[in-house]
Enzyme design. Sequence first.
Site, mmCIF file in Angstrom:
data_model
loop_
_atom_site.group_PDB
_atom_site.id
_atom_site.type_symbol
_atom_site.label_atom_id
_atom_site.label_comp_id
_atom_site.label_asym_id
_atom_site.label_seq_id
_atom_site.Cartn_x
_atom_site.Cartn_y
_atom_site.Cartn_z
ATOM 1 N N HIS B 61 0.487 -1.002 0.165
ATOM 2 C CA HIS B 61 -0.174 0.059 0.089
ATOM 3 C C HIS B 61 0.597 1.569 0.142
ATOM 4 C CE1 HIS B 61 -3.868 1.525 1.618
ATOM 5 N NE2 HIS B 61 -2.899 2.670 0.514
ATOM 6 N N HIS B 63 1.540 5.193 -2.270
ATOM 7 C CA HIS B 63 1.597 6.384 -3.827
ATOM 8 C C HIS B 63 2.786 6.572 -4.037
ATOM 9 C CE1 HIS B 63 -2.875 5.589 -1.994
ATOM 10 N NE2 HIS B 63 -2.585 5.836 -1.200
ATOM 11 N N ASN B 95 -4.480 6.563 -7.511
ATOM 12 C CA ASN B 95 -4.881 7.362 -7.009
ATOM 13 C C ASN B 95 -3.824 8.278 -8.228
ATOM 14 O OD1 ASN B 95 -4.108 6.972 -4.950
ATOM 15 N ND2 ASN B 95 -5.253 8.165 -3.971
ATOM 16 N N ASP B 153 -8.649 3.311 -3.586
ATOM 17 C CA ASP B 153 -8.234 3.509 -2.902
ATOM 18 C C ASP B 153 -7.983 5.339 -2.435
ATOM 19 O OD1 ASP B 153 -6.622 3.625 0.104
ATOM 20 O OD2 ASP B 153 -4.378 3.432 -1.167
ATOM 21 N N HIS B 180 -10.211 0.420 0.645
ATOM 22 C CA HIS B 180 -10.622 1.858 1.432
ATOM 23 C C HIS B 180 -11.849 1.857 2.233
ATOM 24 C CE1 HIS B 180 -9.698 6.424 2.224
ATOM 25 N NE2 HIS B 180 -10.983 6.570 2.608
ATOM 26 N N HIS B 233 -5.724 -0.061 5.833
ATOM 27 C CA HIS B 233 -5.537 0.554 6.429
ATOM 28 C C HIS B 233 -6.923 0.138 7.685
ATOM 29 C CE1 HIS B 233 -7.780 3.235 4.076
ATOM 30 N NE2 HIS B 233 -6.853 3.494 3.396
ATOM 31 N N ASP B 306 0.711 2.463 4.038
ATOM 32 C CA ASP B 306 -0.202 3.880 3.740
ATOM 33 C C ASP B 306 0.396 5.345 2.846
ATOM 34 O OD1 ASP B 306 -2.025 5.168 1.720
ATOM 35 O OD2 ASP B 306 -3.010 5.440 4.231
ATOM 36 N N PHE B 324 -5.073 14.892 3.693
ATOM 37 C CA PHE B 324 -4.460 13.584 3.930
ATOM 38 C C PHE B 324 -3.977 12.972 3.803
ATOM 39 C CE2 PHE B 324 -9.788 14.484 4.190
ATOM 40 C CZ PHE B 324 -9.507 13.766 5.306
ATOM 41 N N GLY B 325 -2.749 12.262 4.150
ATOM 42 C CA GLY B 325 -2.061 11.397 4.623
ATOM 43 C C GLY B 325 -0.672 11.578 5.207
#
Lengths: 311, 426
Positions: B61, B63, B95, B153, B180, B233, B306, B324-325
Amino acid sequence: MTAWTHKDLVALDALSAGEITLLLDTAKAFKGVGQRTLKKVPALRGKTLVNFFVEPSTRTRTSFELAAMRLSADVVNIAATASSLQKGETLKDTARNLEALLADIIVLRHSSAGAAQFLAERLQASVINAGDGSHEHPTQGLLDVFTMRERFGRIEGLKVAIVGDILFSRVARSNVHALVTLGAEVTLVGPTTLVPHTLESLGARVTHRIDDVLETTDVINLLRIQHERQRKEYFPSLGEYTALFGLTKARAARLQPGCLIMHPGPINRGVEIDSDMADGPHSVILEQVTNGLAVRMAVLYLCAGGAGAAL
Amino acid sequence: MSVLKIANGRIIDPANGRDEIADLWIEDGRIVSSATRDSRSSAAVIDAAGLVVAPGLIDLHVHFREPGQSHKETIATGAAAAAAGGFTSVVCMPNTSPVADSPATISWIHERAAQVAKVNVFCTGAITKGLKGEELAPMASMKNAGIVAITDDGHCVQSHEVMRRALEYARMFDLPLLDHCQDYSIVADGIMHEGEWSVRLGLPGWPRVGEELIVMRNILLSELCDAPIHCQHISSGGSIRLLREAKARGVKISAEVCPHHIALTDESLKGYDSNFKMNPPLRTERDIEQLVEGIADGTIEILASDHAPHAAYEKEVELDQAPFGILGLETEFAIFCDVLVHGRKAIGLPRLIELLTVNPAKLLRLDRGTLSAGAHADVTLLDPDLEWTYDLGRTCSASRNSPFHGHSFRGRAVRTIVAGETVWAL
C-alpha cells in the site's frame, strides 16, 4: 501577581485562572477609559493592527477596530473577498506579506479551526483569534465572563447555562474554558445532536431539557441557532427548536429575578429568544457589546503593548 | 556467474518455517540452497553476523504519485524511500493523475519503474473509472497489463451494487479486490477521530462507524459473492471485532494495519499539525490496543504503510484544507518492530516478518516474500535492536510530511538487496 507572557491570544483553553483574571482586570481599567470624554490612550501608538477577516463579520471586526483606535494604533481592514486568498495564495503567504508590511498585530477571523494557532506559530506579529471555525472565539468568551463578573462580582460558584448549537460553537468552547477555569458550574443545553455527551470532557454538565436549568441558573447564554443546509439533519426545524429550547416568555418567567440573559449576537428574534426577552430587564446583551470593546483593548494591550506602557 | 554469500546471519524465512543461523547463497539473482565448489571461491561476501536475514519486505500500500503528481513523489524517489526502509517490493495505488484505470497508464508506470526504480514496483488498477464509484474500470485489459489487484484507494465505492458487481466481475480474473473503507454520508467532512479531542479542537469528527459500516458491507458482500475482499488501513478497534467474527465464520475477508494507527492517537492533533492528518484518522489508545490484539491473534495478517507523500506547501495550510496522508516507508519497519515486538510484545520478530513478506505476497499472488531455493533474491538485512532517530533531512522521499521526525526507534533495516544486488545500505 500573574504576568502576561503571551505574544498571541489563540484560545482560552490554554490559559490559567490567573491569566484570565489579569485579562479581566485589565479590561476593567480600560472600561473606565471608555467612559472618559477623551476615549483615547497612547498605549499602542505607532503600532499597526490588521483586521484580517477571512470569514464575514461586522460586529467583531468593528469592535476590534474601535479597540485598536482607542489604543492609538493604526488599523487596516482586510476582508475575505478582497484578499488574495481568492487568487489561490495560501494563508501563510498572505499573512507573511502582511508581516512584511510591518503589521504588529494580526486579528484573524477564519472558518478553519486552528487557523489562528497556525499563524501564531509562524509569525513574529501578535496573532489574536477573532474566531476560528468551531474552535474558539476567545475575546467573546472573555467579554461574556467579564459581563458576568461585573454583575455578580465573582465567577466562582456561578451557575451558567449555555443553550444552543454547542457542537459547532466557538463561543461556547471559549465560554466553557474560561468559566470552568474560574470555578463556575457550566451546563450545556440543547438537542442531543448538537450537545453530545463528549462535551462533558470539557468540564461542563450536559442536559437536553431546558427545564433542568431555568429555575436555578444565574446566567442563561443563548447562542444563535442556525438551520442552514449543513445542519438539516441535526434538528427538524427552527419551530421545533424554539418549542424545545427557545427562551419563551413562559420559560423566562421561571428564571431567578437576578438571572442574566446573554446572547453573543446576532439575535434571531423569536427563535432562540422571545423578542421581548431580548430587550427585557434580565437582558445584558448590549452591555456585552460595550464590554467587548474594553476586553479587546485589554487583549491588544497585553499581547502587543507590553506591560510597561501606561494606561 | 555472480555469486553472493550472506554469511552467518539469523535467517528468518516464515514461508518455510525457517529460523536459524546460516549462510544464504545467491546466484545470478536467485536464492540457491548451496553454492557449488567453484562459485564458493568467487563469491562476494556480506557479513551478516548479529543481523537478521529476511525475505525482502513487501508493502502492498504505497502512493508514488506518478504519473501526474511528481512534485510530491516520483517512482524513483518513492522506490528509493522503499529501499531505505528495507522494502524490496511495493504495490502502488491507482489514484494518480490520470487515474490508473486503463492499460495505457499501467504500462506507463511499469515502463517508468523498469527504468528508474531501485525496487520492484507492482501496480493496482482502479475498481471504477476515474475512482468515481460508478462504472467498472477495464479489469481484463488492466490485468493483461500486469496489475496485481484492484482498488479505488483514497476513495471508497459507495454503491453497494457497484461493489457487488465489481467483486463478481473481478473473480473471473482472480484479481484481488482491496477496499478503502469509508462511508461518505457518515464521515462527511470529518478530518479527525470523533471523540473528546475533536470536540475540544472544534474539528469535524470522522467516527469509527464510518469505517465499520463499510467493513461490515464488505464482509456481507464477500459472503454473498464467495469472493475475497481485503480491507485497507484499518483504524478502528470495532473493525477488528467485525473482522475476527467474520474470519471465524470462514468469510474470505482480510485486512491490513498501518504503523501510525498503532503508534499515535488523536491527541496528537492538538497542535493542529497536518502531519498528523491522515485518512482514516488516528484514533484512541483503546483502538491501538484492539488493533494490536488483532495483530497478535491473527485477525490482521498483513501490515502496510499507506506511504502518502505531499509537498510541504500543500500540507502547510489550515488543517481542514490540508490533504490527508503521511510518509511511511522509511519508518514502517522501525515502528512495527518497536511497537509490536519490543514495546507491546504482541508478536515475535518471525511473525512480524511474515506479516511484511509472505502474507502480502500470498494475497496478491506475488512471486516474492520467501527465501526458498529458486526464489528471486530479494533480501532485507534487519537489526531488530538498532536504536536510531529518524531525520527527515535525510529522507529519500521527495516530500517530508512525516510526524516521526526526531522520533527514536529500536529496530531498523540495514541493507536492502533486490535480485541479488544491494540497492541500499545503512
